[in-house]
Design a protein around this motif. Structure first.
Motif, short mmCIF file in Angstrom:
data_model
loop_
_atom_site.label_atom_id
_atom_site.label_comp_id
_atom_site.label_asym_id
_atom_site.label_seq_id
_atom_site.Cartn_x
_atom_site.Cartn_y
_atom_site.Cartn_z
N LYS A 33 -25.20 -23.33 35.79
CA LYS A 33 -25.24 -24.78 35.96
C LYS A 33 -23.86 -25.34 36.26
O LYS A 33 -23.69 -26.19 37.13
CB LYS A 33 -25.76 -25.45 34.69
CG LYS A 33 -27.26 -25.52 34.60
CD LYS A 33 -27.65 -26.37 33.40
CE LYS A 33 -29.16 -26.40 33.23
NZ LYS A 33 -29.54 -27.18 32.05
N LEU A 34 -22.87 -24.89 35.49
CA LEU A 34 -21.54 -25.46 35.63
C LEU A 34 -20.77 -24.87 36.81
O LEU A 34 -19.85 -25.49 37.33
CB LEU A 34 -20.73 -25.24 34.35
CG LEU A 34 -21.28 -25.88 33.08
CD1 LEU A 34 -20.39 -25.52 31.90
CD2 LEU A 34 -21.36 -27.40 33.23
N GLY A 35 -21.15 -23.65 37.21
CA GLY A 35 -20.35 -22.98 38.23
C GLY A 35 -19.03 -22.50 37.66
O GLY A 35 -18.02 -22.43 38.36
N ILE A 36 -19.02 -22.18 36.38
CA ILE A 36 -17.80 -21.68 35.74
C ILE A 36 -18.12 -20.35 35.07
O ILE A 36 -19.01 -20.28 34.23
CB ILE A 36 -17.26 -22.68 34.69
CG1 ILE A 36 -16.93 -24.01 35.37
CG2 ILE A 36 -16.02 -22.12 34.00
CD1 ILE A 36 -16.48 -25.09 34.41
N LYS A 37 -17.41 -19.31 35.45
CA LYS A 37 -17.78 -17.98 34.97
C LYS A 37 -16.90 -17.47 33.84
O LYS A 37 -17.36 -16.76 32.97
CB LYS A 37 -17.69 -16.98 36.14
CG LYS A 37 -18.83 -17.08 37.13
CD LYS A 37 -19.13 -15.69 37.72
CE LYS A 37 -20.44 -15.68 38.48
NZ LYS A 37 -20.35 -16.35 39.79
N GLY A 77 -12.30 -20.82 31.57
CA GLY A 77 -12.80 -21.96 32.33
C GLY A 77 -13.76 -22.79 31.49
O GLY A 77 -13.71 -24.02 31.49
N TYR A 93 -18.91 -18.92 47.52
CA TYR A 93 -19.44 -20.03 46.76
C TYR A 93 -20.90 -20.24 47.11
O TYR A 93 -21.27 -20.25 48.27
CB TYR A 93 -18.63 -21.29 47.09
CG TYR A 93 -19.18 -22.54 46.48
CD1 TYR A 93 -19.07 -22.75 45.12
CD2 TYR A 93 -19.84 -23.49 47.25
CE1 TYR A 93 -19.58 -23.87 44.54
CE2 TYR A 93 -20.35 -24.63 46.68
CZ TYR A 93 -20.23 -24.83 45.32
OH TYR A 93 -20.74 -25.95 44.75
N PHE A 148 -4.34 -23.27 31.58
CA PHE A 148 -5.30 -22.47 32.34
C PHE A 148 -4.61 -21.81 33.53
O PHE A 148 -4.79 -20.62 33.80
CB PHE A 148 -6.45 -23.35 32.84
CG PHE A 148 -7.58 -22.56 33.44
CD1 PHE A 148 -8.51 -21.94 32.63
CD2 PHE A 148 -7.72 -22.45 34.81
CE1 PHE A 148 -9.56 -21.22 33.18
CE2 PHE A 148 -8.76 -21.73 35.37
CZ PHE A 148 -9.68 -21.11 34.54
N PHE A 199 -11.39 -19.42 41.12
CA PHE A 199 -12.57 -20.19 41.52
C PHE A 199 -12.92 -21.23 40.45
O PHE A 199 -13.20 -22.39 40.76
CB PHE A 199 -13.74 -19.24 41.75
CG PHE A 199 -14.99 -19.96 42.17
CD1 PHE A 199 -15.20 -20.30 43.49
CD2 PHE A 199 -15.94 -20.33 41.23
CE1 PHE A 199 -16.33 -20.97 43.87
CE2 PHE A 199 -17.08 -21.02 41.60
CZ PHE A 199 -17.28 -21.33 42.93
N ASP A 200 -12.90 -20.83 39.19
CA ASP A 200 -13.21 -21.75 38.09
C ASP A 200 -12.26 -22.94 38.08
O ASP A 200 -12.67 -24.08 37.90
CB ASP A 200 -13.12 -21.03 36.74
CG ASP A 200 -14.36 -20.18 36.47
OD1 ASP A 200 -15.27 -20.21 37.31
OD2 ASP A 200 -14.41 -19.52 35.42
N ASN A 237 -13.20 -25.35 40.71
CA ASN A 237 -14.44 -26.03 40.39
C ASN A 237 -14.25 -27.07 39.28
O ASN A 237 -14.85 -28.14 39.30
CB ASN A 237 -15.50 -25.01 39.98
CG ASN A 237 -16.85 -25.35 40.54
OD1 ASN A 237 -16.96 -26.20 41.43
ND2 ASN A 237 -17.89 -24.72 40.04
N ILE A 238 -13.40 -26.76 38.32
CA ILE A 238 -13.13 -27.71 37.24
C ILE A 238 -12.52 -28.98 37.83
O ILE A 238 -12.90 -30.10 37.47
CB ILE A 238 -12.20 -27.08 36.18
CG1 ILE A 238 -13.01 -26.08 35.34
CG2 ILE A 238 -11.58 -28.14 35.29
CD1 ILE A 238 -12.17 -25.21 34.43
N LYS A 245 -15.35 -30.66 40.26
CA LYS A 245 -16.57 -31.19 39.65
C LYS A 245 -16.36 -31.93 38.33
O LYS A 245 -17.10 -32.82 37.99
CB LYS A 245 -17.58 -30.05 39.40
CG LYS A 245 -18.22 -29.54 40.70
CD LYS A 245 -19.10 -28.33 40.46
CE LYS A 245 -20.47 -28.68 39.91
NZ LYS A 245 -21.29 -27.45 39.79
N TYR A 246 -15.35 -31.51 37.56
CA TYR A 246 -15.31 -32.00 36.18
C TYR A 246 -14.03 -32.71 35.79
O TYR A 246 -13.74 -32.86 34.62
CB TYR A 246 -15.56 -30.83 35.22
CG TYR A 246 -16.85 -30.11 35.53
CD1 TYR A 246 -18.06 -30.77 35.43
CD2 TYR A 246 -16.85 -28.80 35.99
CE1 TYR A 246 -19.25 -30.13 35.75
CE2 TYR A 246 -18.03 -28.15 36.32
CZ TYR A 246 -19.23 -28.83 36.19
OH TYR A 246 -20.39 -28.20 36.51
#
Lengths: 243, 199
Positions: free
Chosen positions: B174-178, B182, B3, A120, A183-184, A187-188, A191-192
């Motif tokens: 929901k996930l905040g992934i665009k 991702g 954000y 990624f 940004f993704d 966030n990954i 959050k994940y």
């Protein structure tokens, strides 16, 4: 703080140390002693007004240098932007890449997941390189040519063509996708991230990702607030001449 | 990239601007998109271009007609409008706004109001803010990351293209992934899709 030429460089850095990489791009290096900004600029052949404009724009997000816009050439700005591109690609991105590639067994994460993150980021890196190359191949040379045309009064066809087909306002709209990817990625991780034995290696990665995002935002702000209005003004001047 | 929910402020006074900037920075999930002085040309277009969820504006800088037309335009876009209005503001002004921030209040009172405003937004779209994906959304995400187009998904699941698009939008929110890449990373990490399902 409004940074002014009679201020001591050391005082300015004590006040805002995030400016260190910025002044580095002007080839002004640490060990300032009690020299003022003006002294240092003169010593290093740097245009003082331009230097102050850039420093203030980084330091104060609301700074908008209306009255100084015309007092330095756009080519200086282009040179500066290319140098900051170099800093992102040759220093910041490889740093993060190294951190991600060094993630290993100690995190207790599956090999597969680590590979995903690595891929990624490398995808992101390719997109960033692509975006930067486009600017450096298409946009910046146009700006330099445009400025030459304004100064000399001789307008080459290539400039007229690009001015009509792809004016600077079009380019302004194009930052988005690269930003979304960064940004993704953040966030990954935030959050994940799957269960890990040790998530400390990710602290540093996140910190660097936030810092890179910040740098790129500053860079984009400089383009939007200083470069674009300057180029728009030049385009207007030339258009009125060709009519 | 900003954000969370986006806020635009319309207020000329620097001290108030700075205060709002600070207040917003203390609210997780809210971010400041832009501050306008209020005297800009085509202010309404400029505000809408920022695609805000909330607009905080000082009603005293507009005349009645301007204010009403601005409020109408913003409300039509489903933007929550918050008035900067306290005791001293023109009487009746508060009537325009569901929520008001009073510049005379202390920080904690203001933060309470901000929380209420934030909550009001969440109520409007509880769907997009709750965490886990529904079973349906997982099925769709699985197909999206395997490279199926919206049309293909719609055909195979007997759904309309519109419905599939709505699901996709909800998943991203929901996930905040665009980005697609991702989503792929997320889906693989969370076993919504297996590596060998990927082409």
């Amino acid at each position: 703080m409004l940074i002014q030429k009679e201020m001591k460089m050391a005082d300015v850095i004590h006040h805002d140390h995030f400016l260190i990489p910025v002044i580095n791009r002007f080839d002004i290096h640490l060990g300032f002693g009690d020299k003022t900004i003006d002294d240092l600029c003169r010593e290093n052949n740097v245009n003082t007004v331009f230097f102050l404009t850039i420093l203030n724009a980084y330091h104060d997000h609301e700074y908008f240098p209306k009255k100084h816009l015309q007092s330095f050439p756009a080519s200086l700005l282009v040179t500066y932007l290319i140098r900051s591109h170099k800093y992102y690609l040759e220093v910041k991105v490889p740093e993060i890449e190294k951190l991600i590639n060094n993630l290993s067994d100690e995190t207790g994460m599956e090999e597969e997941t680590l590979t995903l993150l690595k891929n990624f980021f490398s995808e992101y890196k390719q997109e960033l390189i692509h975006h930067i190359q486009r600017e450096e191949d298409r946009v910046y040379p146009y700006i330099v040519e445009l400025e030459k045309a304004v100064n000399s009064g001789i307008i080459p066809d290539s400039v007229t063509r690009q001015m009509n087909d792809y004016p600077i306002t079009d380019y302004e709209a194009e930052h988005e996708n690269v930003e979304e990817k960064l940004f993704d990625l953040k966030n990954i991780i935030i959050k994940y991230l799957p269960d890990t034995k040790d998530d400390k290696p990710f602290f540093k990665i996140l910190k660097e990702l936030f810092a890179l995002e910040n740098d790129l935002n500053d860079h984009a702000r400089i383009e939007d607030l200083i470069l674009v209005p300057k180029v728009e003004a030049m385009e207007k001047t030339l258009k009125s001449k060709t009519k | 990239m900003a954000y969370g929910k986006k806020i635009v402020v319309v207020e000329p006074a620097f001290l108030v601007q700075a205060g709002l900037r600070r207040l917003i920075s203390e609210m997780p999930g809210l971010s400041l998109a832009e501050i306008f002085d209020g005297n800009e040309n085509r202010l309404d277009d400029k505000i809408l271009a920022k695609m805000p969820d909330i607009v905080i504006l000082n009603p005293d800088i507009f005349n009645n007609e301007q204010l009403v037309s601005l409020i109408n335009r913003l409300s039509n876009e489903n933007i929550l409008i918050v008035g900067l209005a306290g005791e001293e503001s023109s009487p009746g002004c508060k009537a325009y706004f569901r929520y008001c921030l009073d510049p005379a209040e202390n920080k904690y009172e203001l933060l309470e109001t901000m929380k209420k405003i934030n909550r009001a937004l969440q109520d409007d779209d509880t769907q997009t803010e709750s965490s886990g994906l529904t079973q349906r959304e997982k099925v769709i995400l699985n197909r999206v990351v395997r490279g199926q187009t919206t049309q293909e998904i719609a055909d195979e699941l007997f759904l309309s293209v519109h419905t599939v698009n709505t699901h996709r939008k909800n998943i991203s929110n929901k996930l905040g992934i665009k980005t697609l890449s991702g989503l792929i990373v997320y889906a693989l990490m969370n076993k919504i899709v297996k590596m060998d399902e990927m082409v």
